[in-house]
Motif scaffolding. Sequence first.
Motif, PDB file in Angstrom:
ATOM      1  N   SER A   1      32.662  28.917  41.445  1.00  0.00           N
ATOM      2  CA  SER A   1      32.361  30.345  41.615  1.00  0.00           C
ATOM      3  C   SER A   1      31.812  30.943  40.326  1.00  0.00           C
ATOM      4  CB  SER A   1      33.630  31.093  42.041  1.00  0.00           C
ATOM      5  OG  SER A   1      34.101  30.627  43.303  1.00  0.00           O
TER       6      SER A   1
ATOM      7  N   GLN B   1      39.737  36.267  44.534  1.00  0.00           N
ATOM      8  CA  GLN B   1      38.521  36.921  45.008  1.00  0.00           C
ATOM      9  C   GLN B   1      38.381  38.321  44.419  1.00  0.00           C
ATOM     10  OE1 GLN B   1      36.235  35.256  46.716  1.00  0.00           O
ATOM     11  NE2 GLN B   1      34.897  37.034  46.470  1.00  0.00           N
ATOM     12  N   ASP B   2      39.502  39.048  44.320  1.00  0.00           N
ATOM     13  CA  ASP B   2      39.448  40.383  43.705  1.00  0.00           C
ATOM     14  C   ASP B   2      39.098  40.285  42.230  1.00  0.00           C
ATOM     15  OD1 ASP B   2      40.134  41.363  46.150  1.00  0.00           O
ATOM     16  OD2 ASP B   2      42.205  41.867  45.635  1.00  0.00           O
TER      17      ASP B   2
ATOM     18  N   PRO C   1      44.871  38.194  43.813  1.00  0.00           N
ATOM     19  CA  PRO C   1      43.987  37.235  44.480  1.00  0.00           C
ATOM     20  C   PRO C   1      42.714  36.963  43.668  1.00  0.00           C
ATOM     21  CG  PRO C   1      43.860  39.369  45.573  1.00  0.00           C
ATOM     22  CD  PRO C   1      44.951  39.488  44.543  1.00  0.00           C
TER      23      PRO C   1
ATOM     24  N   LEU D   1      37.291  37.949  40.844  1.00  0.00           N
ATOM     25  CA  LEU D   1      35.869  37.637  40.756  1.00  0.00           C
ATOM     26  C   LEU D   1      35.005  38.875  40.994  1.00  0.00           C
ATOM     27  CD1 LEU D   1      35.780  34.208  42.629  1.00  0.00           C
ATOM     28  CD2 LEU D   1      35.303  34.587  40.206  1.00  0.00           C
ATOM     29  N   GLN D   2      35.483  39.791  41.823  1.00  0.00           N
ATOM     30  CA  GLN D   2      34.742  41.033  42.046  1.00  0.00           C
ATOM     31  C   GLN D   2      34.689  41.877  40.770  1.00  0.00           C
ATOM     32  OE1 GLN D   2      36.462  42.984  45.459  1.00  0.00           O
ATOM     33  NE2 GLN D   2      35.675  41.452  46.909  1.00  0.00           N
TER      34      GLN D   2
ATOM     35  N   ASP E   1      32.000  40.399  38.770  1.00  0.00           N
ATOM     36  CA  ASP E   1      30.716  40.829  39.326  1.00  0.00           C
ATOM     37  C   ASP E   1      30.362  42.241  38.882  1.00  0.00           C
ATOM     38  OD1 ASP E   1      30.345  38.437  40.658  1.00  0.00           O
ATOM     39  OD2 ASP E   1      31.266  39.133  42.516  1.00  0.00           O
TER      40      ASP E   1
ATOM     41  N   HIS F   1      37.203  25.172  42.848  1.00  0.00           N
ATOM     42  CA  HIS F   1      36.509  26.278  43.514  1.00  0.00           C
ATOM     43  C   HIS F   1      36.264  27.424  42.535  1.00  0.00           C
ATOM     44  CE1 HIS F   1      36.240  29.957  46.011  1.00  0.00           C
ATOM     45  NE2 HIS F   1      35.535  29.164  46.814  1.00  0.00           N
ATOM     46  N   LEU F   2      37.237  27.699  41.654  1.00  0.00           N
ATOM     47  CA  LEU F   2      37.067  28.757  40.663  1.00  0.00           C
ATOM     48  C   LEU F   2      35.930  28.425  39.705  1.00  0.00           C
ATOM     49  CD1 LEU F   2      37.953  31.319  39.158  1.00  0.00           C
ATOM     50  CD2 LEU F   2      39.666  29.927  37.978  1.00  0.00           C
TER      51      LEU F   2
END
Length: 232
Positions: A73, A31-32, A29, A34-35, A38, A69-70
């Motif tokens: 982000s 979101q993972d 995913p 992107l984490q 981060d 969206h990516l």
Amino acid sequence: MEAAAKVQRQMVRLRGRSYVAFVFVPTVPIQDWLQEIDATIARSPGFFAGRPVVIDLSSVDLSQAGIGHLLTSLQDRNIRVLGIEGVDEGRLTPMMPPLLSGGRSCVVEPNAPKKPEAKVEAKPTSLLLEAPVRSGQTVIFPEGDVTILGSVGSGAEVVAGGSIHIYGALRGRAMAGVNGHTSARIYCQKIEAELLAIDGFYQTADDIDAALRGKPAQAWLQGNTMRITALN
């Protein structure tokens, strides 16, 4: 009059310039993934600031809205994307970065296991620099080893296809073995590096043992793990 104007017209002056870009390969995913970005930024704030970034979308199947969206982000994280690879051009809008092709591999990836590949390591040649590499300067020598008799300043970068030998302090970034030379090493007389990388595996300043700071050190790959130890 028209003929005279054509004679006086000058050709547009073009210059070639190469940059070492980070190639991001998102995974699902998102979101993972992107984490993980981060976490890297948290360890080294400003790590990606001012650096060219290319997004390789060959490992994911994103819609046009998903790509948008990516990109948003990443922009929210102060990461500016230079271009996009691995996707059909029809999924990109005119406002998105352009579709790129033909890039040569010079990848910097997290220090994590990767799939074994059959590699043919050419015997490296060498480049000798007698002057220090000052802050903001970049030295790129993909053909082989780089030896620097002085220091490498903070914000400077040295990229080599083979090993890197620094006879002074290393305060900037050193990336060795960028063309798959897995036995490449990094040597320095005083380690204060912002980043060390060998064949795509890297460690940032926060990953380096504090007991080694300011001392002679060497870095090499042991399997899929980068080792950094004192240079005796």
